[in-house]
Design a protein around this motif. Sequence first.
Motif, PDB file in Angstrom:
ATOM      1  N   ALA A 389       0.848  -1.197   0.000  1.00  8.71           N
ATOM      2  CA  ALA A 389       0.000   0.000   0.000  1.00  8.71           C
ATOM      3  C   ALA A 389       0.875   1.235   0.000  1.00  8.71           C
ATOM      4  O   ALA A 389       1.058   1.918   1.012  1.00  8.71           O
ATOM      5  CB  ALA A 389      -0.936  -0.011   1.201  1.00  8.71           C
ATOM      6  N   ASP A 390       1.451   1.524  -1.168  1.00  8.21           N
ATOM      7  CA  ASP A 390       2.232   2.735  -1.405  1.00  8.21           C
ATOM      8  C   ASP A 390       1.402   3.646  -2.299  1.00  8.21           C
ATOM      9  O   ASP A 390       1.108   3.285  -3.451  1.00  8.21           O
ATOM     10  CB  ASP A 390       3.541   2.413  -2.124  1.00  8.21           C
ATOM     11  CG  ASP A 390       4.493   1.560  -1.321  1.00  8.21           C
ATOM     12  OD1 ASP A 390       4.257   1.359  -0.113  1.00  8.21           O
ATOM     13  OD2 ASP A 390       5.493   1.102  -1.906  1.00  8.21           O
ATOM     14  N   LEU A 391       1.051   4.806  -1.778  1.00  8.22           N
ATOM     15  CA  LEU A 391       0.176   5.720  -2.510  1.00  8.22           C
ATOM     16  C   LEU A 391       0.769   7.125  -2.480  1.00  8.22           C
ATOM     17  O   LEU A 391       1.094   7.648  -1.407  1.00  8.22           O
ATOM     18  CB  LEU A 391      -1.223   5.750  -1.886  1.00  8.22           C
ATOM     19  CG  LEU A 391      -1.939   4.402  -1.760  1.00  8.22           C
ATOM     20  CD1 LEU A 391      -3.244   4.568  -0.978  1.00  8.22           C
ATOM     21  CD2 LEU A 391      -2.212   3.788  -3.130  1.00  8.22           C
ATOM     22  N   VAL A 392       0.890   7.717  -3.650  1.00 12.20           N
ATOM     23  CA  VAL A 392       1.445   9.067  -3.780  1.00 12.20           C
ATOM     24  C   VAL A 392       0.402   9.938  -4.466  1.00 12.20           C
ATOM     25  O   VAL A 392      -0.009   9.643  -5.598  1.00 12.20           O
ATOM     26  CB  VAL A 392       2.742   9.042  -4.611  1.00 12.20           C
ATOM     27  CG1 VAL A 392       3.234  10.460  -4.865  1.00 12.20           C
ATOM     28  CG2 VAL A 392       3.799   8.222  -3.892  1.00 12.20           C
ATOM     29  N   THR A 393      -0.027  10.984  -3.772  1.00 12.45           N
ATOM     30  CA  THR A 393      -1.077  11.837  -4.313  1.00 12.45           C
ATOM     31  C   THR A 393      -0.506  13.187  -4.719  1.00 12.45           C
ATOM     32  O   THR A 393       0.163  13.860  -3.929  1.00 12.45           O
ATOM     33  CB  THR A 393      -2.211  12.033  -3.297  1.00 12.45           C
ATOM     34  OG1 THR A 393      -2.726  10.735  -2.937  1.00 12.45           O
ATOM     35  CG2 THR A 393      -3.331  12.862  -3.892  1.00 12.45           C
ATOM     36  N   VAL A 394      -0.774  13.545  -5.966  1.00 10.18           N
ATOM     37  CA  VAL A 394      -0.253  14.765  -6.571  1.00 10.18           C
ATOM     38  C   VAL A 394      -1.386  15.773  -6.717  1.00 10.18           C
ATOM     39  O   VAL A 394      -2.475  15.430  -7.204  1.00 10.18           O
ATOM     40  CB  VAL A 394       0.347  14.459  -7.964  1.00 10.18           C
ATOM     41  CG1 VAL A 394       0.912  15.714  -8.607  1.00 10.18           C
ATOM     42  CG2 VAL A 394       1.408  13.379  -7.854  1.00 10.18           C
ATOM     43  N   ARG A 395      -1.130  16.995  -6.298  1.00  9.94           N
ATOM     44  CA  ARG A 395      -2.139  18.051  -6.438  1.00  9.94           C
ATOM     45  C   ARG A 395      -2.415  18.337  -7.914  1.00  9.94           C
ATOM     46  O   ARG A 395      -1.506  18.345  -8.741  1.00  9.94           O
ATOM     47  CB  ARG A 395      -1.654  19.333  -5.767  1.00  9.94           C
ATOM     48  CG  ARG A 395      -1.549  19.270  -4.267  1.00  9.94           C
ATOM     49  CD  ARG A 395      -1.011  20.574  -3.713  1.00  9.94           C
ATOM     50  NE  ARG A 395      -1.820  21.717  -4.142  1.00  9.94           N
ATOM     51  CZ  ARG A 395      -1.467  22.986  -3.919  1.00  9.94           C
ATOM     52  NH1 ARG A 395      -0.325  23.254  -3.307  1.00  9.94           N
ATOM     53  NH2 ARG A 395      -2.251  23.973  -4.317  1.00  9.94           N
ATOM     54  N   LEU A 396      -3.666  18.584  -8.197  1.00 11.85           N
ATOM     55  CA  LEU A 396      -4.063  19.017  -9.541  1.00 11.85           C
ATOM     56  C   LEU A 396      -4.569  20.453  -9.539  1.00 11.85           C
ATOM     57  O   LEU A 396      -5.176  20.896 -10.518  1.00 11.85           O
ATOM     58  CB  LEU A 396      -5.144  18.081 -10.099  1.00 11.85           C
ATOM     59  CG  LEU A 396      -4.705  16.633 -10.351  1.00 11.85           C
ATOM     60  CD1 LEU A 396      -5.881  15.799 -10.831  1.00 11.85           C
ATOM     61  CD2 LEU A 396      -3.550  16.562 -11.353  1.00 11.85           C
ATOM     62  N   ASP A 397      -4.275  21.160  -8.434  1.00 13.74           N
ATOM     63  CA  ASP A 397      -4.755  22.542  -8.325  1.00 13.74           C
ATOM     64  C   ASP A 397      -3.623  23.521  -8.028  1.00 13.74           C
ATOM     65  O   ASP A 397      -3.857  24.632  -7.563  1.00 13.74           O
ATOM     66  CB  ASP A 397      -5.830  22.650  -7.235  1.00 13.74           C
ATOM     67  CG  ASP A 397      -5.320  22.259  -5.849  1.00 13.74           C
ATOM     68  OD1 ASP A 397      -4.157  21.800  -5.744  1.00 13.74           O
ATOM     69  OD2 ASP A 397      -6.089  22.406  -4.877  1.00 13.74           O
ATOM     70  N   SER A 398      -2.379  23.114  -8.279  1.00 18.44           N
ATOM     71  CA  SER A 398      -1.260  24.028  -8.059  1.00 18.44           C
ATOM     72  C   SER A 398      -1.087  24.929  -9.280  1.00 18.44           C
ATOM     73  O   SER A 398      -1.739  24.733 -10.318  1.00 18.44           O
ATOM     74  CB  SER A 398       0.027  23.246  -7.810  1.00 18.44           C
ATOM     75  OG  SER A 398       0.516  22.689  -9.019  1.00 18.44           O
ATOM     76  N   ALA A 399      -0.176  25.878  -9.179  1.00 16.93           N
ATOM     77  CA  ALA A 399       0.093  26.747 -10.320  1.00 16.93           C
ATOM     78  C   ALA A 399       0.627  25.960 -11.513  1.00 16.93           C
ATOM     79  O   ALA A 399       0.491  26.385 -12.657  1.00 16.93           O
ATOM     80  CB  ALA A 399       1.092  27.829  -9.919  1.00 16.93           C
ATOM     81  N   ARG A 400       1.228  24.823 -11.256  1.00 10.87           N
ATOM     82  CA  ARG A 400       1.773  24.010 -12.346  1.00 10.87           C
ATOM     83  C   ARG A 400       0.748  23.053 -12.933  1.00 10.87           C
ATOM     84  O   ARG A 400       0.784  22.745 -14.121  1.00 10.87           O
ATOM     85  CB  ARG A 400       2.978  23.202 -11.830  1.00 10.87           C
ATOM     86  CG  ARG A 400       4.196  24.060 -11.495  1.00 10.87           C
ATOM     87  CD  ARG A 400       5.161  23.341 -10.588  1.00 10.87           C
ATOM     88  NE  ARG A 400       4.558  23.076  -9.279  1.00 10.87           N
ATOM     89  CZ  ARG A 400       4.482  23.967  -8.292  1.00 10.87           C
ATOM     90  NH1 ARG A 400       4.939  25.193  -8.475  1.00 10.87           N
ATOM     91  NH2 ARG A 400       3.911  23.656  -7.134  1.00 10.87           N
ATOM     92  N   THR A 401      -0.169  22.565 -12.110  1.00 10.18           N
ATOM     93  CA  THR A 401      -1.068  21.499 -12.558  1.00 10.18           C
ATOM     94  C   THR A 401      -2.502  21.955 -12.790  1.00 10.18           C
ATOM     95  O   THR A 401      -3.307  21.181 -13.316  1.00 10.18           O
ATOM     96  CB  THR A 401      -1.078  20.350 -11.531  1.00 10.18           C
ATOM     97  OG1 THR A 401      -1.512  20.856 -10.261  1.00 10.18           O
ATOM     98  CG2 THR A 401       0.307  19.746 -11.386  1.00 10.18           C
ATOM     99  N   ALA A 402      -2.851  23.173 -12.387  1.00 14.74           N
ATOM    100  CA  ALA A 402      -4.236  23.638 -12.559  1.00 14.74           C
ATOM    101  C   ALA A 402      -4.623  23.596 -14.034  1.00 14.74           C
ATOM    102  O   ALA A 402      -3.894  24.077 -14.906  1.00 14.74           O
ATOM    103  CB  ALA A 402      -4.390  25.051 -12.018  1.00 14.74           C
ATOM    104  N   GLY A 403      -5.764  22.980 -14.303  1.00 16.81           N
ATOM    105  CA  GLY A 403      -6.248  22.879 -15.672  1.00 16.81           C
ATOM    106  C   GLY A 403      -5.628  21.759 -16.478  1.00 16.81           C
ATOM    107  O   GLY A 403      -6.010  21.552 -17.636  1.00 16.81           O
ATOM    108  N   VAL A 404      -4.693  21.024 -15.894  1.00 19.86           N
ATOM    109  CA  VAL A 404      -4.026  19.925 -16.593  1.00 19.86           C
ATOM    110  C   VAL A 404      -4.835  18.647 -16.381  1.00 19.86           C
ATOM    111  O   VAL A 404      -5.187  18.321 -15.248  1.00 19.86           O
ATOM    112  CB  VAL A 404      -2.589  19.735 -16.060  1.00 19.86           C
ATOM    113  CG1 VAL A 404      -1.931  18.504 -16.681  1.00 19.86           C
ATOM    114  CG2 VAL A 404      -1.758  20.974 -16.327  1.00 19.86           C
ATOM    115  N   PRO A 405      -5.147  17.894 -17.430  1.00 19.01           N
ATOM    116  CA  PRO A 405      -5.843  16.631 -17.219  1.00 19.01           C
ATOM    117  C   PRO A 405      -4.948  15.670 -16.445  1.00 19.01           C
ATOM    118  O   PRO A 405      -3.719  15.723 -16.569  1.00 19.01           O
ATOM    119  CB  PRO A 405      -6.107  16.126 -18.647  1.00 19.01           C
ATOM    120  CG  PRO A 405      -5.090  16.807 -19.492  1.00 19.01           C
ATOM    121  CD  PRO A 405      -4.848  18.139 -18.857  1.00 19.01           C
ATOM    122  N   PRO A 406      -5.523  14.782 -15.649  1.00 19.18           N
ATOM    123  CA  PRO A 406      -4.694  13.886 -14.835  1.00 19.18           C
ATOM    124  C   PRO A 406      -3.664  13.109 -15.632  1.00 19.18           C
ATOM    125  O   PRO A 406      -2.549  12.867 -15.146  1.00 19.18           O
ATOM    126  CB  PRO A 406      -5.722  12.959 -14.188  1.00 19.18           C
ATOM    127  CG  PRO A 406      -6.972  13.769 -14.120  1.00 19.18           C
ATOM    128  CD  PRO A 406      -6.968  14.614 -15.355  1.00 19.18           C
TER     129      PRO A 406
END
Length: 452
Positions: A389-406
């Motif tokens: 159970a290794d899980l890494v969660t990446v923000r999708l709302d940062s200045a770099r990832t906002a608006g980027v599809p997963p």
Amino acid sequence: MTGTRWLAEYAWLPDRAEPTADVLIEAEDGRITAVTPLTGAGTPTAGVEVLGDATRLPGLTLPGLANAHSHAFHRALRGRTHGGRGDFWTWRNVMYEVAARLDPDSYLALARAAYAEMALAGITCVGEFHYLHHGPDGTPYADPNAMGAALAEAAAQAGIRLTLLDTCYLTATVDGEPLTGPQRRFGDGDALRWADRASAFTPHGGHTLVGAAVHSVRAVPAEQLATVAGWADRRGAPLHVHLSEQPAENDACRAVHGRTPARLLADHGVLGPGTVAVHATHPTSADVTLLGDTGTGVCLCPTTERDLADGIGPARRLAEAGVALSLGSDSHAVIDLFEEARAVELDERLRTRRRGHFAPAELLAAATVAGHAALGWRDAGRIAVGDRADLVTVRLDSARTAGVPPVGAFFAATAADVASVVVDGRQVVADGRHLRVDVPRELRTAIEAVTR
């Protein structure tokens, strides 16, 4: 450890070309016990009350990332080797200065901070290519594996798993010049004495595996290569080797042995399904075929290879030859597997002046399941029942990832976008902060201790 449930806004599941929305992940005793996509399955979706006991993971959840090639003490070099011209060989002189100053206590402090930085970047397992074995003059410590034990303890304190790739390093050049200066602390005299010392190391806890490494064809005489390969084979342990990192290495090997480093390693039983060649930046076409035919993997370290002006390895040709690609941060000029992964694609674009060499799912595999397999953890690197159970969660709302599809995470996100990290079911990073280590403070203190 009791059961835990997480609800991922998006999760990248095995054999999927892109992430899946609304995935319930359940684990017990550090293993994933259920993975349930909810949207469109006739079951409640992410926001409903019945899932209130699940920890929400907003953003994109990936399997744990694997850093398949690390030299922990190189972290002290970041930003200190860029002031002038030079190449790998001039950089190496500065590296030796740091190597000469370390002892088990200072190595523990530096590695703990470096491994905690890796955890912040979403790395749940690291392969440490470990050759800093003995005291500054080459005399073994009272515990001959004190430096390796420091690395194992550092990983435990940082909350990640470790594969200690105990490295055989005997000579300074392909033609057998002896180790001198700081290099003396790398050597065991011969491969049999290396094997005796490596065999004596039994790490505590279940977070560390011990593998082997041939430093390079420069550092292990040809007649002793089989001893190292046999040691790894008998234990079913991973075996790694620096390969064709520099054209000078290839030229010297041909001059002494009349063949390329890859051919020399194959002739002495080093290459094979349990082996990973690190870098493989300058292989011949025949070498690429040989690596594929023997089932040897390759660990690419693009940020180090560009930092040291090594060149661009033939990643696509290697993959097409059947070589499993993994990723490493090597010298830690950057600790960011998102950057390493996208560099595999972007470097191919620079070489070929074409786009679209690696699909996002291929980059994900290199950063996760292939890296874990390269380090001997074949039960990790996928969000799948039975895996760790290794899980890494990446923000999708940062200045770099906002608006980027997963699906675009590996082309947009950086290590700074990692919000949550779970290793073997235990939370190590939450809200972008390490729960055990003040990483900036400990890095600063540890680096100052070995550089001032």
